[in-house]
Design an enzyme around this catalytic site. Structure first.
Site, PDB file in Angstrom:
ATOM      1  N   LEU A 102       0.820  -1.210   0.000  1.00 15.16           N
ATOM      2  CA  LEU A 102       0.000   0.000   0.000  1.00 15.16           C
ATOM      3  C   LEU A 102       0.857   1.264   0.000  1.00 15.16           C
ATOM      4  O   LEU A 102       2.045   1.225   0.342  1.00 15.16           O
ATOM      5  CB  LEU A 102      -0.933  -0.027   1.213  1.00 15.16           C
ATOM      6  CG  LEU A 102      -1.850  -1.262   1.250  1.00 15.16           C
ATOM      7  CD1 LEU A 102      -2.425  -1.481   2.634  1.00 15.16           C
ATOM      8  CD2 LEU A 102      -2.960  -1.122   0.214  1.00 15.16           C
ATOM      9  N   PRO A 103       0.264   2.414  -0.381  1.00 11.50           N
ATOM     10  CA  PRO A 103       1.067   3.623  -0.588  1.00 11.50           C
ATOM     11  C   PRO A 103       1.627   4.283   0.665  1.00 11.50           C
ATOM     12  O   PRO A 103       2.679   4.919   0.600  1.00 11.50           O
ATOM     13  CB  PRO A 103       0.087   4.582  -1.295  1.00 11.50           C
ATOM     14  CG  PRO A 103      -1.005   3.722  -1.827  1.00 11.50           C
ATOM     15  CD  PRO A 103      -1.108   2.572  -0.877  1.00 11.50           C
ATOM     16  N   THR A 135       5.997   0.484   2.298  1.00 11.18           N
ATOM     17  CA  THR A 135       7.047   1.272   2.945  1.00 11.18           C
ATOM     18  C   THR A 135       6.375   2.223   3.921  1.00 11.18           C
ATOM     19  O   THR A 135       5.728   3.192   3.528  1.00 11.18           O
ATOM     20  CB  THR A 135       7.870   2.062   1.915  1.00 11.18           C
ATOM     21  OG1 THR A 135       8.516   1.138   1.035  1.00 11.18           O
ATOM     22  CG2 THR A 135       8.933   2.906   2.608  1.00 11.18           C
ATOM     23  N   LYS A 220      14.214  -0.434   5.729  1.00  6.35           N
ATOM     24  CA  LYS A 220      13.852   0.165   4.433  1.00  6.35           C
ATOM     25  C   LYS A 220      14.031   1.674   4.435  1.00  6.35           C
ATOM     26  O   LYS A 220      14.587   2.256   3.489  1.00  6.35           O
ATOM     27  CB  LYS A 220      12.404  -0.195   4.077  1.00  6.35           C
ATOM     28  CG  LYS A 220      11.883   0.455   2.794  1.00  6.35           C
ATOM     29  CD  LYS A 220      12.677   0.023   1.569  1.00  6.35           C
ATOM     30  CE  LYS A 220      12.306   0.822   0.325  1.00  6.35           C
ATOM     31  NZ  LYS A 220      10.988   0.475  -0.206  1.00  6.35           N
ATOM     32  N   LYS A 295       8.507  11.217   0.398  1.00  3.87           N
ATOM     33  CA  LYS A 295       7.675  10.502   1.378  1.00  3.87           C
ATOM     34  C   LYS A 295       8.527   9.632   2.289  1.00  3.87           C
ATOM     35  O   LYS A 295       8.368   9.626   3.520  1.00  3.87           O
ATOM     36  CB  LYS A 295       6.643   9.629   0.652  1.00  3.87           C
ATOM     37  CG  LYS A 295       5.666   8.916   1.574  1.00  3.87           C
ATOM     38  CD  LYS A 295       5.151   7.622   0.986  1.00  3.87           C
ATOM     39  CE  LYS A 295       6.111   6.487   1.321  1.00  3.87           C
ATOM     40  NZ  LYS A 295       5.566   5.138   1.014  1.00  3.87           N
TER      41      LYS A 295
END
Length: 348
Positions: A102-103, A135, A220, A295
Site C-alpha cells: 500500500l502507498p 514502505t 527500508k 515521502k
C-alpha cells in the site's frame, strides 16, 4: 504438524510431498509443491509494485484473490479469471495468507484496522500469516503487530497457534517487481519469517531477516535515506566537475574504479548521456519518483525525531526533494536532482 512439517498437494497429475526445502521459485509454472497451508493468498494493493508481485505469485502456482480501491486495477485481474474481493475483510475470509502493498502508513492502518479491515470480525482471524510489504514507519508496523497479537485464529492450526505478522518492505523498484527479483527486508517473529520464505521467494531473490516487529520497515527507510543522500552527493560532484571543466563520463570512470564508487554512479547514473537504460537516459521518466523519495525521507525524519536522533544530511535531502516536488518534478525519477536542483548538463 509444525512449521517445519510435511504435507501433500496435487501438482498436475502427480501427488508430491513437501517440506521447506522442497519449496523453490518458479516462473510461469509450478514446478514444486506449495505447502497446503499457504496455497490461498490474498493480495491487497495492485499498484505499480503490487500488481507484478501478485502476478508472480499466480505464475508460481498460488491461488490468489485480490483487492484494490481502484476498480480498473481489479478488472485487469478479473479479466484474466483471478478472483477479486470488495473489501480487505472479504480477502481474509478466503485466504491462508494475506499480503498488503500500500502507498502509505494511513492506508495500511485503514486496511488492517478500518471498517471491513483485515482485523475485523471480532478479532477472530482466518489467515494465519499477514505480510505487509508497504514502505511505512516502524511505529506503524509495530502497532499493527501489537494489534494482531490481541487477535486469535478462528480455527487452531498445528502450525500456528496465533495469527502472525511480518513487515517485509522491498527494494528493487518496478523492474525487480516485474522480474521477481525483489529484495525483502523482513521484521517479525523468526519462525514466521522461516515459514514465509517460499512465498517471498516467488516474488524476490534475496531475503534478509532484520529482527523483531518493525525492523524491516526501519531497514527500508534507512536504506532509502542513504540512497537519497548518495544520489545527491554524486549529482553534486558531477555538476561541480562540469563547472570545473571535467566531463561527467570521465568522472564516472574515475568514481567507478576508486573510493567514490557507489550504486548512484555505476548502476543508476544521474547524468543524461552517460548510461543507457536508466531514467536519466529518458528525461527522468519512470523509475522511483521524487514524490516517493520525499515521502520515504519524511518517514525517516519522523522516526528519527521519535527517538531523539538528529539526521542533518537526511533532513537536507528531504528539503531538496520537497523543493523538487514543489517545482513540478514530483513524478520525475529522484535522480533528476542532477538537472533540476544542481542544474547539471547533459553529456554530449
Amino acid at each position: 504438524m509444525g512449521l517445519g512439517g510435511v504435507g501433500w498437494r496435487r501438482v498436475g497429475s502427480k501427488v508430491q510431498g513437501w517440506g521447506w526445502k522442497n519449496c523453490v521459485r518458479s516462473h510461469g509454472f509450478s514446478s514444486a509443491a506449495i505447502p497446503s497451508h499457504m496455497e490461498s493468498v490474498g493480495f491487497i494493493g495492485l499498484g505499480n509494485m503490487g500488481s507484478h508481485m501478485a502476478r508472480n505469485l499466480i505464475n508460481a502456482g498460488y491461488r490468489v484473490s485480490v483487492h484494490d480501491v481502484n476498480e480498473s486495477a481489479m478488472k485487469r485481474f478479473s479479466d484474466d479469471g483471478i478472483p477479486t474481493r470488495q473489501s480487505p475483510l472479504q480477502v481474509s475470509e478466503s485466504s491462508d495468507v494475506v499480503i498488503t502493498m500500500l502507498p502509505s502508513s494511513s492506508h495500511v492502518l485503514d486496511v488492517y484496522n478500518g471498517r471491513s479491515g483485515l482485523l475485523g470480525n471480532g478479532g477472530l482471524l482466518g489467515p494465519w500469516l499477514y505480510i505487509d510489504s508497504s514502505t511505512v514507519d516502524p511505529q506503524t508496523s509495530r502497532k499493527i503487530s501489537m494489534d494482531m497479537s490481541r487477535c486469535n485464529l478462528k480455527e487452531k492450526k498445528g502450525y500456528a497457534q496465533k495469527p502472525m505478522m511480518l513487515d517485509a518492505p522491498v527494494s528493487g523498484g518496478v523492474p525487480a517487481a516485474e522480474a521477481g527479483t525483489l529484495t525483502f527486508m523482513v521484521g517479525g517473529l523468526e519462525e514466521a519469517y522461516v515459514a514465509a520464505k517460499p512465498l517471498l521467494l516467488a516474488m524476490g531473490k534475496k531475503l534478509i531477516y532484520c529482527g523483531g516487529a518493525g525492523n524491516g520497515s526501519a531497514a527500508k527507510i534507512c536504506n532509502n535515506m542513504a540512497m537519497a543522500i548518495s544520489m545527491l552527493g554524486v549529482s553534486e560532484a558531477f555538476a561541480l566537475g562540469q563547472n570545473l571543466g571535467i566531463k561527467a563520463s570521465t568522472l564516472t570512470d574515475i568514481f567507478n574504479c576508486s573510493s567514490a564508487r557507489c550504486w548512484s554512479s555505476d548502476t543508476y547514473n544521474p547524468v543524461p548521456g552517460v548510461m543507457a537504460g536508466v531514467p536519466s537516459s529518458r528525461n527522468y521518466d519512470g523509475g522511483f519518483t521524487s514524490k516517493l523519495m520525499a515521502k520515504d525521507l519524511d518517514l525517516a525524519m519522523a522516526s528519527a525525531s521519535g527517538v531523539g536522533f538528529k539526521c542533518p544530511m537526511g533532513s537536507e535531502a528531504l528539503d531538496i526533494y520537497r523543493k523538487l516536488c514543489d517545482e513540478g518534478c514530483d513524478v520525475k525519477d529522484f535522480s533528476c536532482a542532477f538537472r533540476h536542483y544542481y542544474t547539471g548538463k547533459d553529456e554530449k
